[in-house]
Design an enzyme around this catalytic site. Sequence first.
Site, PDB file in Angstrom:
ATOM      1  N   SER A 118       0.929  -1.238  -0.053  1.00  0.00           N
ATOM      2  CA  SER A 118      -0.001   0.022  -0.006  1.00  0.00           C
ATOM      3  C   SER A 118       0.929   1.168   0.028  1.00  0.00           C
ATOM      4  CB  SER A 118      -0.937  -0.240   1.202  1.00  0.00           C
ATOM      5  OG  SER A 118      -2.091   0.660   0.974  1.00  0.00           O
ATOM      6  N   ASP A 275      -9.621  -5.900  -4.109  1.00  0.00           N
ATOM      7  CA  ASP A 275      -8.626  -4.873  -3.553  1.00  0.00           C
ATOM      8  C   ASP A 275      -9.022  -3.388  -3.617  1.00  0.00           C
ATOM      9  OD1 ASP A 275      -6.328  -3.837  -2.578  1.00  0.00           O
ATOM     10  OD2 ASP A 275      -5.031  -5.314  -3.613  1.00  0.00           O
ATOM     11  N   HIS A 302      -7.348  -6.648  -0.219  1.00  0.00           N
ATOM     12  CA  HIS A 302      -6.116  -5.606   0.231  1.00  0.00           C
ATOM     13  C   HIS A 302      -4.922  -6.366   0.868  1.00  0.00           C
ATOM     14  CE1 HIS A 302      -4.189  -1.640  -0.233  1.00  0.00           C
ATOM     15  NE2 HIS A 302      -4.107  -1.567   1.116  1.00  0.00           N
TER      16      HIS A 302
END
Length: 321
Positions: A118, A275, A302
């Site tokens: 991320s 995601d 995610h």
Amino acid sequence: MSNTTFASEGKIPFSANGEPGETWYKIIGDLSNQTQPPLIGLHGGPGMAHDYLVPLGDLSTTRAIILYDQIGNSRSTHFTEPPKPPSFWTIDLFVDELENLIKFFGLEKSGYYLLGHSWGGILATEFEVRRHPPGLKGIVLSDSLADMGLWVKSNMELMSKFPADVQEGLKGGFSDLKKYREALEEFYKVHACRISPQPKEVAAGGLNPIFGERETGLGGDPTSSLAMLAFLEFSVLDLSLTLRSRNAGALKGWSIVDRLDQVSVPCLILNGRYDISQDFVVKPFFDKISKVKWVTLENSSHLPMWEERERYIEIVRDFMA
């Protein structure tokens, strides 16, 4: 997979824009007796912690895994008394910290890989483009983003499918911490970690470092999140509110798309079918990086390192091999 033993923990001195601080780290495996270059995990946020990346320890049979809490977060030094101005919190601050950690362990000579999850993927790519660091052998871009506008667009699309109270909580952002956290938890059940109940490490490294313990609210520090993402203070997802934000934030309008041709090391892109990092969010990595592979995990959101742990570890291991 069986759990691995935590070999060591410690703190590394770090001068954060001239302010003395320490970076807390954990090594899984034996850094002094390795057969392959170590892997450094870069957690998301900004404002989260290393805990949810512990599945990377499954790779420690052949290489050491180094995890750390980024400055201002969890077990590393916080800068809240007195609080630093937003200008203190920059991408370069976290790039400097990563470089400091690498030099502390002498990895610029022996070599290493990065896995950025991320926001950690932003950090990894900026580190490569800004510093062209010696020793870097490759980057895993896990559930990351190349452009903040695409990230916001993805969040908006996904949010629109949730009940009104969840949308309102997300739009309110940090203005109401309780409602914001509750809304994020509902959103994350679908698009962050679809395992129920969620592993304790996911909360420990995800929302708890920002908002505090779920029941008590103790231990949270949103400082770096608010500073880096100040343009999202009123809403992580609503562009109209974004335009009225008071502070810029280091990630306002951020994009590395036009600089991705400067990434010279091999890269692996990973995302999940459910995601927040939808295909259009990660596609610029695939289009612009010269040496790149892209894998989408069909049963993940995610956090595929939890949702499809064995498959995720296998893919990462094969990339580094």
